[in-house]
Design an enzyme around this catalytic site. Sequence first.
Site, PDB file in Angstrom:
ATOM      1  N   THR A 374     -19.121   2.577   4.367  1.00  0.00           N
ATOM      2  CA  THR A 374     -20.568   2.358   4.426  1.00  0.00           C
ATOM      3  C   THR A 374     -21.281   3.542   5.048  1.00  0.00           C
ATOM      4  OG1 THR A 374     -20.180  -0.019   4.631  1.00  0.00           O
ATOM      5  CG2 THR A 374     -22.353   0.793   5.246  1.00  0.00           C
ATOM      6  N   SER A 690       8.642  -2.701  -4.833  1.00  0.00           N
ATOM      7  CA  SER A 690       8.920  -1.459  -4.112  1.00  0.00           C
ATOM      8  C   SER A 690       9.885  -1.635  -2.945  1.00  0.00           C
ATOM      9  CB  SER A 690       7.607  -0.850  -3.599  1.00  0.00           C
ATOM     10  OG  SER A 690       6.964  -1.723  -2.707  1.00  0.00           O
ATOM     11  N   LYS A 733       1.221   4.200   2.111  1.00  0.00           N
ATOM     12  CA  LYS A 733       2.522   3.990   2.745  1.00  0.00           C
ATOM     13  C   LYS A 733       2.910   5.172   3.637  1.00  0.00           C
ATOM     14  CE  LYS A 733       4.146   1.060  -1.055  1.00  0.00           C
ATOM     15  NZ  LYS A 733       5.083   0.931  -2.190  1.00  0.00           N
TER      16      LYS A 733
END
Length: 797
Positions: A374, A690, A733
């Site tokens: 924002t 994964s 990740k």
Amino acid sequence: MSDAVPKPTDPAQGAEQHEDVLIILPVRNLVLYPGVIAPLTVQRPKTLAGVKEAARTGRKVGLLLQRDAGVEDPGPSDLHSIGTVAAVLRIGPEGEGPRQLVVQGEQRFRVLDFQAGLDFHLARVEYLAPAPAAGADVEARALHLRRLAHEALELLPGVPTELANAVQSVESAEALGDLIASFLDVKPAERQAVLETLDLRVRLERVTTLLAQRIEVLRLSRRIEAKTREAIDERQKEAVLREQLKQIQNELGDGEQSAAEIDGLREAIAAAGIPAESLEQVQKELKRLQRMPEQGAEYSMLRTYLELVAALPWASLAAEHIDIGRARDVLEADHYGLDKIKKRILEYLAVRKLNPQGRSPILCFVGPPGVGKTSLGQSIARAVGLKFQRVSLGGTHDESEIRGHRRTYVGALPGNVIQALRKAGTRNPVLMLDEIDKLGRSFQGDPAAALLEVLDPEQNGTFRDNYLGLPFDLSKVLFIATANQLDTIPGPLRDRMEIIELTGYTEQEKLGIARRYLVARQLAANGLTPEQLSISDAALLRTAREYTREAGVRSLEREIGALCRSAAVRVASGAATAIAIDVREVEEILGSPRFESEVAMRTSVPGVATGLAWTPVGGDILFIEAAATPGSGRLILTGQLGDVMKESAQAALSLLKGNAAALGVDAGVFEKQDIHIHVPAGAIPKDGPSAGVSMYTALVSLMTGRVVRPDVAMTGEVSLRGLVLPIGGVKEKAVAAARAGLRTVLLPARNRRDLEEIPASVREVVEFKFVERVDELIALALAPAAAMSPPVVAATS
């Protein structure tokens, strides 16, 4: 079609053999409709010859209206192409003069071509099938037309009862339209237009319009007749009442006030710069308001509407001051890091500066909460000198929130987009659509579908709000959207936006943000000055590491606020004037650490591997634990795993059994033991492929007794052939691995292309290694054989 019909030697005989050949009768002022019976007088030689041939062969005829009634011997070009197939019910006696017929219309047809060399008109035609009459839309139009027909019959003097009964008894919408069109007193050209209208809904609308016009004429005729006798008395009465009303309003002071309000509205509307096509409609509404009594319920509603129209920035465009250097300074001052995001924003502004008339793309910032989506929109507005407005879409499930309510409803309001432009006072603000991924859907409509027109540069130049009822140009608005995840955004809406992803921050980036922004903001919020309180970098790092676990910095700012409040108590009580908070003071103020690194502790025994997971709020580490217990070879899975993750566990176990000999594992052990795979944090659902390599590594560690290296994390999908397949969310990740203190991340070789997307600060502290097969994975992930421990098998009593 012409190739399929053999050419007969006698054209008349051919008309008997082929149903697509008709005898054509040209008519001057008659348009026959299917289902209608009408008399017909014929006297021209060719027409009489055609009637004689029809009587001889018993064939039906086709009636075509002449374009010009004055042509005595019409040719093919003088006739309309669409007519009505008619059955000859009765033929008058043959004589030297005109011949009388009674015909009944059956079906519409279209002329394909005429055949020459005959004494009468013969044409090859195409029969037009009746229009489908299904659907509520058609039924509503037919019902309305039936009501109008009854009203017309009541206004007409001396109407036969049979005609009213016929209108009432007709069930087919198409037959109703044709019947009513047949007795309308209109010109032949208008009758022909109805006949040629094949779309049933359009045909019913056309007949309704013609009938409504005739009804209006009949009403007016009646009113004129009734009012003629009372005209003088009525005018005198009205003049007296108007004068009395005027005097009453003047006595109350309402007349001058109302006139002043309307004059003010007229001036505001004239100065608003409304486009000409919309201004005419607005002025009509203003005149209607002027005629209304102020006490009427509709008066205030219409006045509110006109006030909104006058207040909208129809022609107000704020001047853009795009200075790339200044924009770069603003972005650097407002945001720490985010280099690629800043680069894309500067490219966006540069193109907008060089091509102001071009259609700018819709930017959509996607990332975890608290990473500055924002505030980026606010920085863009400040960089270009435009007004900033924010529309929160989270939880919006009513289409009217976007398009507005129709004015007929009590308490109707325009949509959020039009309201934001009214607040901005300009037609080109920066409009942020916040939380666009959290739009809902209900019986009140789909707001995401309404946003398609708003966010399409090809359509939003004529955006129509339901309340406004006028086209408004949104093409100059600089739209920016924010979202936490892309999965919940509908595909067509996502296709209209350019996705810019923001990842979480590393610890060093959080330290920089805290030092530059968060500490100063919390000092001001708690009434402190930098001289009264200082917080060391080490204390900020410990706060971020041990008291927060997030991709953004919102929780970190709250913890810094807690440090500031503790200092504020001491300063306000006079116990201290200058306070310095270091690492030791953090635990005294915030209490025991809430989070600690579990990697080394969890992976210190065989059977535990560290994986990496993607979540809607950023990346996270995931522990895979495996244990073996005496049993019958079952696979037990716990931790609230999804179907895909369960299948990954089954594939990992099958791969381990296949490679048992190469890994030095006795294959017979699988038949005597149950394998249990558990993923902690069991209250949180988990899914995805994964974790396949982490599960395989944990199983190999369990069966070989070799522990997994504590500084290694891995991600990837495993196949039964031993291949490590690529996955998504590498950037998130990798940031999670760096945040958890891991120093090595094992990735699928086919994810090498994602390395450049990883922030440089992460690449400096984490080493990325790429593997193609599971044997490479095991060699890098497990500790050396010298560090082997006995396989972990649960004891039994």
